[in-house]
Design a protein around this motif. Structure first.
Motif, short mmCIF file in Angstrom:
data_model
loop_
_atom_site.label_atom_id
_atom_site.label_comp_id
_atom_site.label_asym_id
_atom_site.label_seq_id
_atom_site.Cartn_x
_atom_site.Cartn_y
_atom_site.Cartn_z
N PRO A 455 0.80 -1.24 0.00
CA PRO A 455 0.00 0.00 0.00
C PRO A 455 0.83 1.29 0.00
O PRO A 455 0.34 2.33 -0.44
CB PRO A 455 -0.81 -0.12 1.30
N THR A 456 2.06 1.23 0.49
CA THR A 456 2.89 2.45 0.53
C THR A 456 3.19 2.99 -0.87
O THR A 456 3.58 4.15 -1.02
CB THR A 456 4.21 2.17 1.26
N LEU A 457 3.01 2.18 -1.91
CA LEU A 457 3.24 2.64 -3.28
C LEU A 457 2.30 3.79 -3.65
O LEU A 457 2.63 4.62 -4.47
CB LEU A 457 3.05 1.48 -4.26
N ALA A 458 1.12 3.82 -3.01
CA ALA A 458 0.14 4.86 -3.34
C ALA A 458 0.68 6.25 -3.05
O ALA A 458 0.44 7.21 -3.81
CB ALA A 458 -1.15 4.63 -2.55
N ALA A 459 1.42 6.40 -1.97
CA ALA A 459 1.98 7.70 -1.61
C ALA A 459 3.27 7.98 -2.39
O ALA A 459 3.59 9.14 -2.67
CB ALA A 459 2.26 7.75 -0.11
N GLU A 460 3.98 6.94 -2.76
CA GLU A 460 5.27 7.11 -3.42
C GLU A 460 5.15 7.61 -4.85
O GLU A 460 6.06 8.26 -5.36
CB GLU A 460 6.05 5.79 -3.41
N CYS A 461 4.02 7.33 -5.50
CA CYS A 461 3.92 7.66 -6.93
C CYS A 461 3.21 8.98 -7.19
O CYS A 461 2.85 9.28 -8.33
CB CYS A 461 3.24 6.53 -7.69
N LEU A 478 -10.01 1.01 -8.67
CA LEU A 478 -8.69 1.55 -8.36
C LEU A 478 -8.81 2.80 -7.50
O LEU A 478 -8.07 2.98 -6.52
CB LEU A 478 -7.93 1.85 -9.65
N HIS A 479 -9.74 3.66 -7.86
CA HIS A 479 -9.97 4.89 -7.09
C HIS A 479 -10.34 4.55 -5.64
O HIS A 479 -9.84 5.19 -4.69
CB HIS A 479 -11.07 5.72 -7.75
N SER A 484 -8.99 4.29 0.05
CA SER A 484 -8.89 3.54 1.30
C SER A 484 -7.49 3.61 1.88
O SER A 484 -7.30 3.79 3.09
CB SER A 484 -9.29 2.07 1.08
N ILE A 485 -6.49 3.47 1.03
CA ILE A 485 -5.10 3.55 1.49
C ILE A 485 -4.81 4.93 2.08
O ILE A 485 -4.19 5.05 3.15
CB ILE A 485 -4.13 3.24 0.33
N GLN A 486 -5.28 5.97 1.40
CA GLN A 486 -5.01 7.33 1.86
C GLN A 486 -5.75 7.68 3.15
O GLN A 486 -5.34 8.59 3.88
CB GLN A 486 -5.39 8.33 0.76
N SER A 487 -6.82 6.95 3.45
CA SER A 487 -7.61 7.26 4.64
C SER A 487 -7.09 6.59 5.91
O SER A 487 -7.58 6.85 7.00
CB SER A 487 -9.07 6.84 4.42
N VAL A 488 -6.10 5.68 5.75
CA VAL A 488 -5.55 4.97 6.89
C VAL A 488 -4.21 5.57 7.25
O VAL A 488 -3.36 5.82 6.40
CB VAL A 488 -5.38 3.46 6.57
N LYS A 489 -4.00 5.79 8.56
CA LYS A 489 -2.77 6.44 9.03
C LYS A 489 -1.55 5.61 8.68
O LYS A 489 -0.57 6.12 8.14
CB LYS A 489 -2.86 6.65 10.54
#
Length: 575
Positions: A455-461, A478-479, A484-489
Motif C-alpha cells: 500500500p505504501t506505493l500509493a503515496a510514493e507515486c 482503483l480509485h 482507502s489507502i489514503q484514509s488509513v494512518k
C-alpha cells in the motif's frame, strides 16, 4: 451488523493482531524466509503451500487460493460469523468492541458493578468474619497466591450485606438484580449468595460476568451459580479460561474438569491449564470456544457414575468439532476420586503422566462401545456398528471421519459407512479440485494488485487526481483502493483488504492479491510503475478517442475542451 462496529476500530484491531501467532495456535507453522508455511487447513495436501506473511498480516494458499486476514481466518477456520470474529480478536488483546445504540443497552455498568461485588467479597474474605472461609481454603491446600490469582472471596452471612454495601441507591439495586446478585421474593430483596466461598467467573477479557458460590460448613446446594443475565450465559463461558490464558503464553492443551475447586486445586499444584463448566454439561459452543485457544483437550471428570456419564455426553457433543489436527483425550479417574483429591494424593507429575497415557477419542469411543457388545458374536459386532454409525454422522471433517470409521471396521470386520468417491475436502468445498480460470492481468489489475500487496506505493507515486478525469471500466475500483489507502494512518494489506469485505469486488481483490504474492519483491516496484505507466496511457487514449468522437457529433463543453487540450499535450498518450 458489520457496519455497527466503527471501521477505525477494525483497522486498529487488525494492526494490533499478530496473525502468525493466531494461526500458529491452530496449525503448526514453519519459518520459511520472511513468511511462515504450513499444509493448508482449507484443503487436503501433502506439500505445504499455505503461507502466512508477518509483514502484510495476510495468509494465502498457493494451492487452493484461499486468502485473507485475521478476521477471514477466524471466520473460515473457527467457523465464526463476522462480529464473533471481531469479538474474538478483541478478547485476545483485552479490549471491548464499541457498539452504537442500535446494538441494545450499554452493558458496561453491569461489568463495573460485578467488579465492585468481587472487591467486596475479597475484602470480606480478609476480614475477621472470613476466618472460617480462609481456614476451609487452607484445609483444601489453597494458598494465598492462588486465592489472589483467582480473586476468591467470601459472601458473609446475613440477608442483605451486599445489598447494603454495594446497592447504595435504587438504580444500583436494580442493576444488582439484573446482574443476578440480588433476589426479590414476596416483595423483599436479599443477597443471592450468603455464607459461601465465592469464585468470580471471568470472561476472556478478565471481566467478571458472574459468580459461583460454594458452601463450606454444610448446607445445600453445594454449589450456587449466577443465573443467566445479559452478560452471563453458562453455555458460552467456562471457569478458569481467563486465568489459564494469563498463566500460559501458549496453551498446549486444556484440561476440562467438573468443579471450581478442581481448577483451583490443580493450579495450586502447578497445573495452570484447567477449566470447568458452570453447572451445565459441555456444549458444542464450549468446545468451539476451547478449540480457539488450543488443539488439544483432555476431559477429566470425576470417577463416579455421574462423572463417566458426563464424559460420554462430552464425547457425543465434541464430535462435530473434531477435525484433522485436533486431539481429545479422556482421563478416567478411579471411583470416588476427583482431580483435586487425585492430585493431592499422587502429585502433579503423576497426574500429567496419566493425562499423557489417557486414550484419545477414537480409542475411548471404540472401547466404550465394545463394553456394550459381545464382539465374539455376529449380533454383537452388528450392534457395535449400529451404535457407531450415528456418531460418525456427527463428524463433519471427512478425513477424521474416514479414519475413525476404519478403526471401527477393524473391530466389526465390515464396512460401516458408505465412502464417497472423494473422501477429503467435502466440508471445505471443491476448491482443491476445481481449477479457476487464470486471471488476465491487464495493467489496471496489475496496479490494483501491487497497491494491495504494498500500500505504501500509493503515496510514493504522487498525485492520483488523474483518476477522476479519465474513464474506463475498473478505474472506480482503483480509485476506491487508493482512497482507502489514503484514509488509513499506517496502511497495511490486511487493513485495506478488510475495508472491501462487503464490496462486490471483494473476491476479485483477493484473487488479485493472490496473484501479486507470486511476484518477487525485488522487481515489485519496477513492475508497478511499468503497469501504472501503461494504465495511464491506455486510459488517456480511451478518453481521447471518446472526446474526438464526441467533437464530431456536437460541440464540446469548456471543461471537455480543456481536458482534450491537456491530453493532446502529453507526449506519451499514444505509446
Amino acid at each position: 451488523m458489520a457496519r455497527r462496529i466503527p471501521q477505525s476500530f477494525i483497522d486498529d484491531l487488525l494492526a494490533r493482531t499478530d496473525l502468525v501467532a493466531l494461526i500458529g495456535e491452530r496449525i503448526p507453522l514453519k519459518k520459511s524466509g520472511r513468511n511462515h508455511m504450513a499444509c493448508c487447513p482449507f484443503h487436503n495436501e501433502k506439500t505445504p503451500s499455505f503461507s502466512v506473511s508477518e509483514d502484510k498480516q495476510l495468509y494465502h494458499c498457493f494451492g487452493c487460493g484461499e486468502s485473507g486476514n485475521a478476521i477471514s481466518f477466524l471466520m473460515a477456520y473457527d467457523r465464526l460469523d463476522f462480529v464473533s470474529a471481531i469479538e474474538e480478536l478483541a478478547a485476545r488483546i483485552g479490549v471491548d468492541v464499541p457498539r452504537d445504540a442500535q446494538d441494545g443497552p450499554d452493558l458496561r455498568p453491569l461489568y463495573a458493578l460485578l467488579h465492585t461485588c468481587q472487591k467486596f467479597y475479597r475484602e470480606q474474605l480478609q476480614s475477621s468474619e472470613g476466618q472460617a472461609a480462609r481456614d476451609y481454603l487452607a484445609q483444601r491446600g489453597i494458598g494465598p497466591q492462588t486465592m489472589e490469582r483467582f480473586a476468591i472471596g467470601y459472601a458473609p452471612a446475613g440477608w442483605d450485606r451486599l445489598a447494603t454495601k454495594v446497592g447504595i441507591d435504587r438504580e444500583t439495586r436494580r442493576q444488582l438484580q439484573l446482574a443476578g446478585m440480588l433476589v426479590v421474593r414476596d416483595g423483599k430483596t436479599y443477597d443471592r449468595f450468603r455464607q459461601r466461598v465465592m469464585f468470580p467467573i471471568r470472561n476472556r477479557r478478565g471481566q467478571v460476568v458472574g459468580f459461583g458460590g460454594r458452601v463450606f460448613n454444610g448446607g445445600e446446594p453445594k454449589y450456587l451459580n449466577s443465573p443467566e443475565t445479559p452478560i452471563f450465559h453458562k453455555g458460552r463461558e467456562v471457569y478458569g479460561l481467563y486465568e489459564a490464558l494469563q498463566a500460559n503464553r501458549r496453551l498446549e492443551r486444556l484440561i476440562v474438569v467438573e468443579g471450581y475447586m478442581d481448577v483451583v486445586a490443580l493450579a495450586e499444584s502447578g497445573i495452570t491449564n484447567a477449566v470447568a463448566t458452570l453447572g451445565t454439561a459441555m456444549s458444542q459452543e464450549h468446545f468451539s470456544l476451547l478449540f480457539r485457544h488450543t488443539n488439544r483437550i483432555v476431559i477429566c471428570f470425576d470417577g463416579d457414575s455421574a462423572g463417566q456419564k458426563a464424559a460420554w455426553r462430552a464425547l457425543e457433543t465434541v464430535l462435530p468439532e473434531i477435525r484433522d489436527g485436533r486431539e481429545v483425550r479422556f482421563l478416567t479417574l478411579p471411583a470416588g476420586e476427583d482431580p483435586d483429591s487425585w492430585v493431592r494424593t499422587h502429585g502433579a507429575e503423576q497426574f500429567i503422566d496419566a493425562i499423557n497415557k489417557a486414550p484419545v477419542l477414537s480409542e475411548y469411543l471404540v472401547g466404550r462401545l465394545a463394553q456394550l457388545c459381545d464382539l465374539d458374536t455376529v449380533d454383537g459386532r452388528a450392534r457395535l456398528a449400529a451404535l457407531a454409525r450415528p456418531m460418525l454422522e456427527k463428524i463433519s471433517d471427512p478425513v477424521y471421519k474416514s479414519l475413525l470409521a476404519s478403526q471401527i471396521e477393524e473391530v466389526v470386520g465390515t464396512a460401516i459407512i458408505k465412502r464417497e468417491r472423494t473422501t477429503v475436502d467435502r466440508r471445505r468445498g471443491e476448491k482443491s479440485r476445481v481449477r479457476k480460470k487464470p486471471l488476465v492481468m491487464t495493467p489496471l489489475r496489475r496496479v490494483v494488485a501491487f497497491l494491495l500487496v504494498k500500500p505504501t506505493l500509493a503515496a510514493e507515486c504522487g498525485d492520483w487526481g488523474w483518476l477522476s478525469e479519465l474513464s474506463m471500466p475498473g478505474l472506480e475500483v482503483l480509485h476506491n483502493v487508493v482512497e482507502s489507502i489514503q484514509s488509513v494512518k499506517t496502511p497495511n494489506t490486511a487493513v485495506i483488504l478488510e475495508r472491501f469485505r462487503e464490496a462486490p469486488e471483494y473476491q476479485a481483490l483477493k484473487r488479485l492479491l493472490g496473484w501479486a504474492e507470486h511476484v518477487p519483491e525485488t522487481i515489485l516496484d519496477d513492475e508497478f510503475y511499468a503497469a501504472l505507466k501503461a494504465l495511464k496511457a491506455s486510459a488517456r487514449t480511451q478518453k481521447l478517442d471518446e472526446l474526438m468522437a464526441a467533437a464530431k457529433e456536437r460541440s464540446l463543453t469548456p471543461e471537455e475542451k480543456a481536458l482534450l487540450k491537456r491530453l493532446l499535450s502529453q507526449p506519451d498518450v499514444h505509446k
